[in-house]
Design an enzyme around this catalytic site. Structure first.
Site, PDB file in Angstrom:
ATOM      1  N   LYS B  95     -83.711 -33.675 -13.626  1.00 29.57           N
ATOM      2  CA  LYS B  95     -84.968 -33.928 -12.175  1.00 29.57           C
ATOM      3  C   LYS B  95     -85.588 -33.144 -12.984  1.00 29.57           C
ATOM      4  O   LYS B  95     -86.092 -31.606 -12.326  1.00 29.57           O
ATOM      5  CB  LYS B  95     -84.370 -34.381 -11.051  1.00 29.57           C
ATOM      6  CG  LYS B  95     -85.062 -34.723  -9.872  1.00 29.57           C
ATOM      7  CD  LYS B  95     -83.609 -35.221  -8.865  1.00 29.57           C
ATOM      8  CE  LYS B  95     -84.801 -35.485  -7.891  1.00 29.57           C
ATOM      9  NZ  LYS B  95     -83.907 -35.799  -6.032  1.00 29.57           N
ATOM     10  N   SER B 171     -84.557 -39.874  -4.184  1.00 28.97           N
ATOM     11  CA  SER B 171     -86.072 -39.360  -5.181  1.00 28.97           C
ATOM     12  C   SER B 171     -85.043 -38.998  -6.845  1.00 28.97           C
ATOM     13  O   SER B 171     -86.198 -39.038  -7.954  1.00 28.97           O
ATOM     14  CB  SER B 171     -86.223 -38.407  -4.934  1.00 28.97           C
ATOM     15  OG  SER B 171     -85.700 -37.141  -4.420  1.00 28.97           O
ATOM     16  N   SER B 195     -80.427 -38.753  -2.292  1.00 28.91           N
ATOM     17  CA  SER B 195     -81.166 -39.000  -3.315  1.00 28.91           C
ATOM     18  C   SER B 195     -80.558 -38.696  -4.006  1.00 28.91           C
ATOM     19  O   SER B 195     -81.198 -39.171  -5.546  1.00 28.91           O
ATOM     20  CB  SER B 195     -82.313 -37.840  -3.338  1.00 28.91           C
ATOM     21  OG  SER B 195     -83.425 -38.404  -2.201  1.00 28.91           O
TER      22      SER B 195
END
Lengths: 480, 528
Positions: B95, B171, B195
């Protein structure tokens, strides 16, 4: 005419002399280093970095708290103080807020009239320093070297009553910081920084009037001068029917002038909250006791003991506790000497302090050890050398590292008290100066001192003054 | 069937044994990416074409050359008979909220678009040291602020591999999409309110939010520092356990990283659930949210299919010997989101202070006359809508005159949420749970743009996941079924502090027991 009382509180920032910064492994002291050379991702606040607390900073902060009679909290917290400035790379300063390492405390200042002024400590916490900015040729430069240098912020109550007392507080604080070894406390280098809060009130009043804050006072003299100036200004304002406003003032040391930086009608909101990147600072009772136990005898306590134990005058006791090395030096010399402590005090205050100043070193860095000094004093007392020889002897010990006794032997410095040698020298002087002899005998007895000087010169200072005087008097009377 | 349809565990075994080369595996990953991913997210994206809308768009930065070097190094070690790590040759995506030395680390924000990190995050460094092949950075909501990955400044934002008209969640949407589409076998995500778990549920993969402090946050660009947890995204429970084991543990760079020993998660993985006490709570079978008009709190039951998946999991576990404890009260669950709204935004606003145009990243290109104007323009132009909203909210609720009313109160709510779990897990309490079983999300993946723009409603996608972040406890989401809309449904296990082993054991037991169920055979749309 109205009489005014001056109310002063001091906010000090003390740079701890740790090897590394408070939250990273960068070198803490950047004096004279190129800008931005002692920096890393952590102290420059790069995305994703985290602080890791330097335990040495906690130890030194706790030692200061103990020396200031503050309570060392077993659980304290770090908090974020949020504000924007280019020298603050994270946009917040990691500091302590409501539950800081130190709680309360005080410093007792001895006053010239023999009384003691107790200055209370209202705030004592650990924090990180910010960087430095400078503006040059229309460009603003930032140096992050100082970011993350460990500081203790210490704020006094409104307990000081004059510019002299404020100066005295700083002098005693500086002495204490060096004494316990937690800061170099050099104001010119910013190790000890000071802002002064000043207000006035009519004598007899107990209210606290609006205060102004003077920033950028970076020497003890500047603190004194800036406060005097500000008190003068405030009195003028009040006398002319005005009202003192809560300004922040900047002290320009070169011009000796205060200028208004900003009005401070409302306190800035730093939106403090607990620093989530650090755990609560937990100390054990045993650790705290260890810190308190490791505290050396403090300067004012030692000063009192010197007066009591060695019967020293206040002046001597004060000078001999001005820093820890000279104080330790004195005690060691007294103990090695074994005689009157006042004699040792005289020698140190005259000779050792001068030597220390000339060489720019502290007492513990002298080659001349307390034992050497004691030995030299004993040589004088035994009549082996005179005072003048002893003074030069101390310099020779410092330069050579040899013991006083050895130098006296090697260089034949022992006094000439052998009558025949002295007599020979005197005969030679009288023969060479018939005019002076005639004058003396004609009544100019003031020439005796000149003859003594000639004897000393002839014997290169080694003549025993007492024996010389007797033999010279006889010779001049024509009895020789 | 390609090399990317194999588990990370098997892949590492084969690479270690020399049966497969890391380079071969990597080429297979790059091939898959070339087929399914489409163009990477960028600041200058223009119009989305129909082709764009059929792709996954997981990546922002693909670092194929660096990955090749890593793969070759692993292969060289294997050939030389040297030891290689437990993730040898396993393709990994990261990420783009973690720093990797020499790689752009954008946080999916314009303000960091030009920032190249000079240091590597601890979690990434450990995964690479374990032999993982880092493919590069995957997309996310800007600074992780969202639950759909749509708020990224780098568009096209990721799409759900099961249905590219839907969001992958967020996210960590790039992470879960990349694993679901077989572009990476593992992905490193972060979980601040859900997330990792929410997008894992939406994308039909396994996502773990470890105990707070289990994995170092050093190098994780902070959102809510007291809530953020790096964690694994994987195709199955074993791979997630393998990955967590490789990156967990104390870190001298993070004093909040716990000095608790890391167990061998694989060793206990197959121990089953016999005798395990697993709870169900009615408070996790509904959501509570403020009515948009009146502001009154409204309760709504979860969709039947979502509830059914959780109950099905309970039945499976009961058959395997677990003791299912029903009606466990978790009374403060409904307040998780409001409290999170306050706490996370106070921390976020402060964490965003450093992006000021002074040191790195974006600085306004237009004229400015003084420092404050430079700050204002830089931050106005550099931050997207979500960071701005969070700064405003965070500044407001931490201001001196409101802090007691909001921030201090939210912290008290946080303690109450923790006390719910303490009571449920208390070995001497009424429930004595080893784990709580809940749905992961209130819905399956929503349509792109359906919720985006409604920050409050978007936040409620995290209602069932955020309590674990408040409490600091670990949670795991894994696929529990496929809904009638053809989209995956996630189920979640929550366990006490540092009881990740329990999560993996329960997850593994459920996964193994349901291996033959029909829904397990269904593949994501982009792989059909």
């Amino acid at each position: 005419m109205t009489e005014y009382e001056v109310i002063i509180g001091l906010e000090t920032h003390i740079q701890l002399n740790t090897t590394t910064k408070i939250f990273c492994a960068c070198k803490a002291d950047s004096w004279e280093d190129e800008p931005n050379t002692n920096i890393c991702p952590v102290c420059t606040g790069l995305p994703g970095v985290l602080p890791v607390l330097n335990e040495a900073a906690v130890e030194k902060g706790a030692l200061l708290a103990a020396a200031m009679h503050s309570e060392i909290r077993l659980t304290s917290f770090f908090d974020r103080k949020n504000y924007f400035y280019p020298d603050l790379p994270k946009g917040y300063q990691i500091s302590q807020f409501d539950l800081a390492l130190g709680k309360g405390g005080y410093l007792d200042l001895p006053m010239p009239d023999g009384s003691v002024r107790r200055v209370n400590i209202e705030k004592m916490h650990l924090e990180e320093d910010a960087g430095k900015t400078k503006y040059e040729h229309g460009v603003r430069y930032v140096d992050f070297n100082r970011c993350g240098v460990p500081l203790v912020e210490m704020v006094t109550g409104p307990d000081l009553r004059s510019a002299d007392e404020a100066a005295q507080y700083l002098i005693r604080l500086r002495q204490l910081l060096r004494w316990i070894g937690i800061s170099e406390a050099n104001m010119e280098k910013g190790h000890l920084r000071c802002d002064a809060n000043v207000s006035i009130r009519t004598v007899g009043s107990t209210v606290l009037n609006t205060k102004t804050e003077i920033k950028n006072v970076n020497s003890i003299e500047a603190v004194r001068a800036a406060i005097l100036k500000e008190v003068e200004r405030q009195i003028e304002v009040v006398e002319s029917g005005g009202r003192v406003e809560a300004w922040t003032l900047d002290w320009d040391d070169a011009k000796g002038k205060l200028t208004k930086m900003r009005s401070k009608e409302t306190e800035a909101d730093y939106r403090y909250f607990r620093e989530p990147d650090l755990l609560p600072l937990e100390l054990t009772e045993a650790w705290r006791e260890g810190v308190i136990a490791s505290l050396p005898e403090l300067p004012l306590a030692r000063r009192a003991r010197f007066r009591r134990e060695f019967d020293l005058p206040e002046y001597d006791a004060d000078i001999l506790t001005s820093d820890r090395p000279i104080s330790d030096y004195y005690e060691a010399a007294v103990s090695a000497y074994g005689g009157d402590p006042k004699v040792v005090s005289n020698w140190i205050m005259n000779e050792v302090l001068r030597m220390q100043n000339d060489l720019g070193v502290s007492a513990d860095e002298l080659v001349l050890k307390p034992q050497d000094l004691a030995e030299a004093i004993r040589l004088v007392e035994a009549g082996m050398i005179n005072n003048a020889t002893a003074k030069s002897l101390l310099v020779k010990v410092q330069e050579s590292g040899k013991s006083p006794v050895r130098i006296v032997e090697e260089e034949g410095l022992a006094q000439v008290s052998d009558d025949s040698a002295l007599q020979a020298a005197i005969d030679k002087i009288l023969a060479a100066n018939p005019d002076e002899v005639a004058s003396y005998r004609g009544g100019k007895e003031g020439l005796f001192g000149w003859f003594m000087g000639q004897v000393m010169r002839e014997t290169r200072g080694k003549a025993d003054p007492k024996a010389s005087r007797e033999l010279l008097q006889k010779a001049l009377r024509g009895e020789g | 069937m390609t090399l990317m349809d194999q588990s990370a565990f098997i892949t590492a075994q084969k690479v270690k044994a020399g049966e497969r080369s890391a380079v071969e595996v990597l080429e297979s990953a790059l091939e898959r990416i070339a087929v399914v991913d489409g163009r990477p997210g960028s600041l200058d994206y223009g119009e989305l074409t129909d082709e764009d809308k059929a792709k996954v768009h997981a990546f922002i930065t693909l670092t194929a050359d660096r990955a090749r070097q890593q793969a070759e190094a692993v292969d060289a070690k294997v050939r030389a008979g040297e030891a290689v790590g437990p993730l040898a040759g396993v393709p990994l995506s990261v990420k783009d909220i973690f720093t990797v030395k020499g790689m752009p680390s954008t946080a999916a924000s314009r303000i960091l678009a030009t920032f190249t990190a000079p240091y590597t995050a601890t979690a990434v460094q450990r995964l690479e040291a374990a032999g993982a092949i880092n493919l590069g950075k995957v997309n996310l909501d800007e600074f992780t602020y969202g639950s759909s990955s749509e708020s990224s400044a780098f568009q096209p934002s990721p799409r759900n591999p099961w249905d590219t008209s839907r969001v992958p969640g967020g996210s960590s949407g790039g992470s879960t999409a990349s694993v679901a589409a077989g572009e990476a076998l593992l992905s490193l995500g972060t979980d601040t309110a859900g997330s990792i778990r929410q997008p894992a549920a939406f994308c039909g993969v396994v996502g773990v939010k470890p105990t707070y402090g289990r994995v170092s946050r050093y190098g994780l660009i902070a959102f809510g520092s007291s809530l953020d947890c790096p964690g694994p995204v994987a195709a199955n429970v074993r791979d997630a356990a393998l990955m967590l084991g490789a990156m967990a543990g104390a870190d001298p760079h993070d004093s909040t990283a716990a000095k608790v020993p890391v167990p061998d998660y694989l060793a206990s993985l197959e121990q089953g659930v016999q005798g395990m006490r697993i709870g169900l709570s009615p408070d996790y079978m509904k959501i509570t949210f403020p009515d948009a008009e009146t502001g009154e709190l409204v309760e709504q039951d979860l969709p039947e299919e979502i509830k059914a998946a959780t109950l099905h999991a309970a039945e499976v576990l009961a058959r395997l010997g677990a003791e299912i404890v029903e009606d466990v009260p978790m009374p403060h669950t409904a307040y998780g989101i409001p409290a999170y709204f306050v706490i996370s935004r106070v921390e976020a606003a402060s964490n965003l202070h450093r992006y000021d145009g002074v040191k790195y990243g974006y600085r306004t290109q237009s004229d400015y006359h003084d420092l404050n104007e430079m700050y204002r323009k830089t931050r106005a132009e550099g931050f997207g809508l979500q960071p701005k909203l969070r700064i405003l909210m965070g500044m407001y609720v931490s201001a001196a005159q409101y802090a007691e009313q909001y921030y201090a109160r939210a912290l008290r709510v946080r303690s109450l949420l923790r006390s719910d779990f303490d009571a449920a897990f208390d070995p001497a309490g009424a429930y004595k749970l080893d784990a709580l079983l809940t749905p992961t999300t209130p819905t399956t993946a929503f349509k792109m743009a359906d919720v985006y723009g409604d920050s409050v409603l978007m936040q409620y996608a995290d209602q069932l996941t955020v309590p674990a972040n408040h409490a600091g406890i670990p949670g795991l989401s894994l696929p529990g079924g496929i809904a009638s809309d053809g989209l995956p449904i996630g189920v979640q296990f929550l366990a006490p502090d540092f009881a990740e082993e329990t999560l993996f054991r329960a997850g593994q037991a459920f996964e193994t027991a349901t291996a033959a169920e029909a829904w397990r055979k269904i593949k994501p749309e982009v792989l059909r």
